[in-house]
Write a protein that holds these residues in place. Structure first.
Motif, mmCIF file in Angstrom:
data_model
loop_
_atom_site.group_PDB
_atom_site.id
_atom_site.type_symbol
_atom_site.label_atom_id
_atom_site.label_comp_id
_atom_site.label_asym_id
_atom_site.label_seq_id
_atom_site.Cartn_x
_atom_site.Cartn_y
_atom_site.Cartn_z
ATOM 1 N N THR A 395 44.332 26.566 43.772
ATOM 2 C CA THR A 395 45.579 25.743 44.133
ATOM 3 C C THR A 395 45.530 24.423 43.993
ATOM 4 O OG1 THR A 395 45.449 25.895 46.560
ATOM 5 C CG2 THR A 395 46.307 28.017 45.189
ATOM 6 N N TRP A 396 46.761 23.483 43.633
ATOM 7 C CA TRP A 396 46.642 22.196 43.801
ATOM 8 C C TRP A 396 47.792 21.462 44.181
ATOM 9 C CZ3 TRP A 396 42.541 19.447 41.376
ATOM 10 C CH2 TRP A 396 41.582 20.221 40.725
ATOM 11 N N SER A 397 47.736 20.377 44.783
ATOM 12 C CA SER A 397 48.739 19.532 45.342
ATOM 13 C C SER A 397 49.724 19.082 44.211
ATOM 14 C CB SER A 397 48.071 18.326 46.177
ATOM 15 O OG SER A 397 47.288 17.451 45.517
ATOM 16 N N PRO A 398 50.758 18.573 44.621
ATOM 17 C CA PRO A 398 51.782 18.185 43.744
ATOM 18 C C PRO A 398 51.126 16.831 43.152
ATOM 19 C CG PRO A 398 52.919 18.736 45.556
ATOM 20 C CD PRO A 398 51.428 18.870 45.853
ATOM 21 N N LEU A 399 51.477 16.369 41.744
ATOM 22 C CA LEU A 399 50.800 15.414 41.096
ATOM 23 C C LEU A 399 51.599 14.121 41.992
ATOM 24 C CD1 LEU A 399 51.093 16.414 37.392
ATOM 25 C CD2 LEU A 399 48.923 15.897 38.606
ATOM 26 N N VAL A 400 50.640 13.030 42.225
ATOM 27 C CA VAL A 400 50.921 11.671 42.647
ATOM 28 C C VAL A 400 50.781 10.852 42.008
ATOM 29 C CG1 VAL A 400 50.592 10.133 44.752
ATOM 30 C CG2 VAL A 400 50.361 12.567 45.134
ATOM 31 N N ASP A 401 51.893 9.591 41.571
ATOM 32 C CA ASP A 401 51.776 8.419 41.096
ATOM 33 C C ASP A 401 50.739 7.603 41.605
ATOM 34 O OD1 ASP A 401 51.927 6.573 38.907
ATOM 35 O OD2 ASP A 401 54.256 6.258 39.315
ATOM 36 N N VAL A 402 49.699 7.218 41.077
ATOM 37 C CA VAL A 402 48.941 6.265 41.760
ATOM 38 C C VAL A 402 49.477 4.939 41.289
ATOM 39 C CG1 VAL A 402 46.496 5.110 41.892
ATOM 40 C CG2 VAL A 402 46.655 7.929 41.791
ATOM 41 N N THR A 403 49.811 4.641 40.121
ATOM 42 C CA THR A 403 50.296 3.222 39.517
ATOM 43 C C THR A 403 51.577 2.867 40.440
ATOM 44 O OG1 THR A 403 50.990 4.608 37.889
ATOM 45 C CG2 THR A 403 49.060 3.525 37.433
ATOM 46 N N ALA A 404 52.171 3.805 41.022
ATOM 47 C CA ALA A 404 53.403 3.388 41.825
ATOM 48 C C ALA A 404 53.084 2.392 42.824
ATOM 49 C CB ALA A 404 54.238 4.490 42.426
ATOM 50 N N GLN A 405 51.742 2.420 43.401
ATOM 51 C CA GLN A 405 51.429 1.674 44.428
ATOM 52 C C GLN A 405 50.903 0.174 44.063
ATOM 53 O OE1 GLN A 405 49.413 3.596 47.684
ATOM 54 N NE2 GLN A 405 49.993 5.412 46.767
ATOM 55 N N ALA A 406 50.709 -0.318 42.700
ATOM 56 C CA ALA A 406 50.310 -1.366 42.010
ATOM 57 C C ALA A 406 51.355 -2.288 42.291
ATOM 58 C CB ALA A 406 49.856 -1.156 40.858
ATOM 59 N N ALA A 407 51.140 -3.586 41.987
ATOM 60 C CA ALA A 407 51.921 -4.604 41.975
ATOM 61 C C ALA A 407 52.667 -4.597 40.945
ATOM 62 C CB ALA A 407 51.198 -5.950 41.987
ATOM 63 N N PRO A 408 54.164 -4.734 41.092
ATOM 64 C CA PRO A 408 55.120 -4.776 39.760
ATOM 65 C C PRO A 408 54.665 -5.557 38.727
ATOM 66 C CG PRO A 408 56.301 -4.996 41.872
ATOM 67 C CD PRO A 408 54.900 -5.225 42.340
ATOM 68 N N GLY A 409 54.731 -4.720 37.371
ATOM 69 C CA GLY A 409 54.391 -5.636 36.297
ATOM 70 C C GLY A 409 53.028 -5.686 35.656
ATOM 71 N N THR A 410 52.086 -5.237 36.835
ATOM 72 C CA THR A 410 50.710 -5.167 36.333
ATOM 73 C C THR A 410 50.090 -4.050 35.517
ATOM 74 O OG1 THR A 410 50.072 -4.026 38.479
ATOM 75 C CG2 THR A 410 50.526 -6.474 38.324
ATOM 76 N N THR A 411 50.675 -2.823 35.674
ATOM 77 C CA THR A 411 50.236 -1.892 34.872
ATOM 78 C C THR A 411 51.294 -0.741 34.353
ATOM 79 O OG1 THR A 411 48.451 0.002 34.915
ATOM 80 C CG2 THR A 411 49.716 -0.615 37.114
ATOM 81 N N ASP A 412 52.257 -1.488 33.685
ATOM 82 C CA ASP A 412 53.416 -0.486 33.326
ATOM 83 C C ASP A 412 53.120 0.472 32.042
ATOM 84 O OD1 ASP A 412 55.420 -2.079 34.679
ATOM 85 O OD2 ASP A 412 54.916 -3.601 33.409
ATOM 86 N N SER A 413 51.683 -0.068 31.734
ATOM 87 C CA SER A 413 51.147 0.896 30.588
ATOM 88 C C SER A 413 49.599 1.045 31.074
ATOM 89 C CB SER A 413 50.955 0.096 29.094
ATOM 90 O OG SER A 413 52.334 -0.032 28.563
ATOM 91 N N SER A 414 49.291 2.478 31.169
ATOM 92 C CA SER A 414 48.151 2.725 31.606
ATOM 93 C C SER A 414 47.482 3.970 30.876
ATOM 94 C CB SER A 414 48.558 3.403 33.096
ATOM 95 O OG SER A 414 49.061 2.495 33.880
#
Length: 746
Positions: A395-414
């Motif tokens: 079983t697996w936990s729900p997917l969490v967006d890691v990049t949401a915790q980055a500074a805005p505008g630093t990693t819009d493309s990943s």
């Protein structure tokens, strides 16, 4: 940056010539795949345009699989960080990294046909004794390149190619492999000895595996470890002292197969599926959506796991039942994990989740911590998502967006995420990130995230830039060979290929190996490594102890010329003398062929080419090196060659000048200052008599060599036809000279 770039002007024609040459050699190399049993023959080659060409993967990593060895603490952290990490939106610890290191390249190791042109999809792993290994692929048929950094040092030494064959040797650099590569390291035996495994994709025919029991000093290579013909992207995982697994794509159904060795990689068992029967119907390209698999990890207690993405079933997409090619294309938006039992058999597939936005891009990644918890990361091109499992993947936990915790505008493309794990819940992730859209204006950097609560429902990450420079400018194509098809004379945005990787040092610090084409000194991407200097480590029982690097050579942005320094080949009375180190022949009885009867006997003479009537391309390089510098030296401006040369075929036998100028540290580590690789060099035409040819190469900025370091120059004249160039490096009638600008820098 550790390397100062050459004049970035390169012609598309030279790149096209290289591609044509490699294409011809690839066909020859493909013929090596004979005598292999094909386990299944349903259909022909399913070589899809998104196929994973050129790759690297993870293997058994200290702390990743929880099967290895325990490190001991060595004191408090120290060292001089260049950068303190940008904090995540939620508060977190500070991190910093040592300056990025570009892997050096010697023509003696990479060969004169291959010529240090690319080193892509790099990977990095730390061994039980703290030795760090790095590998990267040069592309078929250039083989796999490898480097080693000994414990207590900060310099990487280039090794012989793990998939190299004595028949071709290092002279040409061709091995038949290098389509993809992968690195794994075993646990140590009772005496502390361990095995280093390196796999190589052999022209889409087989996957070979090389093994070294002496830290890469020599290799034993099995070119048919996959026991299957018609294969693609492979991954390794080592378990214990002698068990090692190899997973790969087969090209008929596009399924994933697994083979196992229990004798340290010498022999391999028969292939078996990594899909259970239900997923076989939906994840193979001839029946369902196809799949892209992640790296492979060994599990505590035995067995392995990998993740993959695939499309949903027709029913999940609200479609009428359909089979094979009658089904509409399915978005690749489902994340799955395949695990085996403790014996490495009986695979089971487990659904992780659907990507909240968009579709997945290759590749995902999987890691296991010391407690046996699994972690999966996957990118959709914009965000990087993480999920974890505490029950061996059931079983697996729900997917969490890691990049949401980055500074805005630093990693819009990943792109290209990779994950490693240490003690329970301690997780680090790296990827390539760019602010804004993935287009021609994008500036890409290597991004890093770390958490100590990776098992929480909403982990808190510190997110920061790990690389100290932009590693790529422009669009990054994720369409595999389709990128090249769209741009047949260039790289099509695929210069970086599709993978970066991570490792963990013996004391729990993060290593990131990433592709970079920022300095223009190679025709495609090149391998760089960045290492954590400060901040929490990934192991609960170890205090990070990064040490203090020795005084190193380094680049400077601003250079003011004060003069020039002649590098004299034999005369020490004027300028700095450089002496021949290896790889050349003196004039006289050692010279065969037409050059032996041509004029020119004044001063010392070297032939840089091939022995008479041998295979074209098997030239050797000439190496010159200074004595250790008495004081610091700052070089810049330009590197100028005034060479007296003579060609075996006269003006009809053109070669090209390739060279590398290295900073050599006292411990033998090398840093490239400026150079030109195969298909980037300038044409060298000679004649029946010696002719002076001049070449000038601008150096961007400056470079500071500390006292005690030496300068080393490698020169070669590779060619695509049967011709050799004779270089006069004496001080008599034909006074060849190399001149280097000197001055001050900041």
């Amino acid at each position: 940056m550790c390397r100062i770039s050459e004049d970035p002007a390169r012609t598309g024609g030279s790149l096209l010539v290289r591609k044509k040459l490699l294409a011809v050699l690839s066909i020859v190399a493909a013929l090596l795949g004979v005598g292999l049993g094909i386990a299944r023959a349903e259909g022909g080659d399913d070589f899809e345009t998104y196929a994973e060409k050129s790759g690297v993967g993870p293997g058994f990593e200290r702390g990743m699989a929880g099967l290895g060895y325990t490190a001991s603490g060595m004191g408090e952290a120290n060292g001089s960080p260049y950068q303190v990490g940008s904090q995540s939106l939620a508060s977190g610890p500070s991190f910093s990294f040592f300056p990025d290191q570009e892997m050096s390249c010697s023509l003696e190791k990479d060969g004169l046909v291959i010529g240090c042109g690319q080193a892509i999809e790099p990977e990095v792993k730390s061994a039980p004794d703290g030795t760090i290994f790095v590998t990267a692929q040069d592309g078929t048929p250039g083989g796999v390149m490898a480097w080693r950094r000994d414990p207590g040092t900060f310099s990487y030494t280039q090794l012989d190619k793990p998939d190299g064959a004595p028949v071709v040797g290092n002279a040409s650099g061709t091995t038949g492999g290098g389509g993809d590569n992968e690195l794994a390291i075993s646990a140590p035996d009772a005496n502390g000895n361990y095995r280093v495994y390196v796999s190589s994709l052999m022209s889409l025919v087989t996957n070979g595996v090389a093994v070294s029991t002496n830290r890469g000093d020599s290799w034993l290579f099995n070119p048919v470890a996959s026991n299957f013909a018609g294969v693609d992207r492979q991954w390794l995982a080592a378990s214990g002292e002698k068990t090692v697994y190899l997973a790969y794509h087969e090209m008929y159904l596009n399924s994933i197969l697994l083979v196992r060795s229990d004798d340290g990689g010498l022999t391999w068992g028969p292939p078996q599926e990594m899909f259970d029967l239900d997923n076989m119907q939906h994840a193979t390209s001839k029946i369902g959506s196809g799949n892209w698999q992640s790296n492979l990890v060994a599990l505590p207690g035995g067995g392995v796991a990998l993740s993959y993405i695939r499309g949903g079933t027709p029913q999940q997409r609200g479609l009428a039942p359909c089979v094979a090619v009658t089904c509409p294309a399915a978005p690749m938006d489902q994340v799955w994990v395949a695990t085996t039992d403790a014996s490495g058999n009986n695979p089971q597939d487990h659904f992780v989740g659907s990507l909240p936005q968009g579709t997945g891009v290759l590749f995902g990644s999987i890691a296991v911590d010391r407690a046996g918890n699994l972690y999966v990361v996957q990118s959709n091109g914009h965000q990087v998502y993480l999920s974890h499992s505490i029950d061996r993947g059931l079983t697996w936990s729900p997917l969490v967006d890691v990049t949401a915790q980055a500074a805005p505008g630093t990693t819009d493309s990943s792109l290209f995420p990779y994950v490693v794990a240490g003690s329970a819940g301690k997780v680090a992730i790296a990827w390539l990130g760019a602010g804004g859209t993935n287009d021609d204006n994008a500036d890409w950097t290597t991004q890093f995230a770390e958490t100590t609560d990776g098992l929480a429902a909403s982990p808190t990450f510190t997110v920061m830039q790990a690389s100290n420079h932009v590693v790529h400018h422009g669009a990054v194509c994720t369409g595999g060979l389709g990128c090249n098809a769209a741009d047949p004379t260039g790289a099509g945005g695929r210069e970086l290929a599709e993978v970066l990787q991570m490792g963990i040092t013996k004391d729990g610090r993060v290593l990131i190996s990433y592709p970079d084409n920022s300095d223009g000194s190679h025709f495609s991407g090149w391998t760089w490594v960045v290492e954590q200097n400060a901040g929490p480590g990934l192991y609960d029982d170890v205090t990070p102890t990064p040490g203090t690097p020795p005084t190193a050579g380094h680049s400077v942005a601003n250079f003011t010329a004060t003069g020039s320094l002649p590098l004299y080949f034999t005369n020490a009375s004027d300028g700095l003398p450089i002496s021949p180190a290896s790889g050349y022949q003196f004039d006289g009885a050692t010279i065969a062929g037409a050059l032996a009867s041509l004029p020119g006997s004044k001063g010392h003479v070297g032939v840089i080419g091939y022995a008479a009537n041998s295979t074209p391309g098997t030239a050797t390089s000439v190496v010159f090196q200074t004595a250790p510098l008495a004081s610091d030296l700052t070089v810049g401006g330009s590197l100028d060659f005034n060479l007296w040369v003579q060609n075996e075929l006269g003006a009809n036998g053109a070669t090209e000048l390739d060279y590398n100028l290295f900073d050599v540290a006292p411990d033998g580590g090398t840093t490239g200052i400026i150079g030109r690789s195969v298909q980037n060099g300038d044409e060298v035409t000679g004649g029946d008599t010696a002719i002076e040819r001049s070449y000038s190469y601008p150096i961007t900025g400056g470079y500071v060599l500390p006292a005690g370091h030496t300068l080393r120059i490698e020169m070669s004249f590779p060619y695509l036809v049967s011709s050799s160039t004779r270089l006069y490096y004496g001080d008599a009638t034909y006074p060849s000279r190399i001149t280097l600008g000197v001055g001050t820098g900041s």
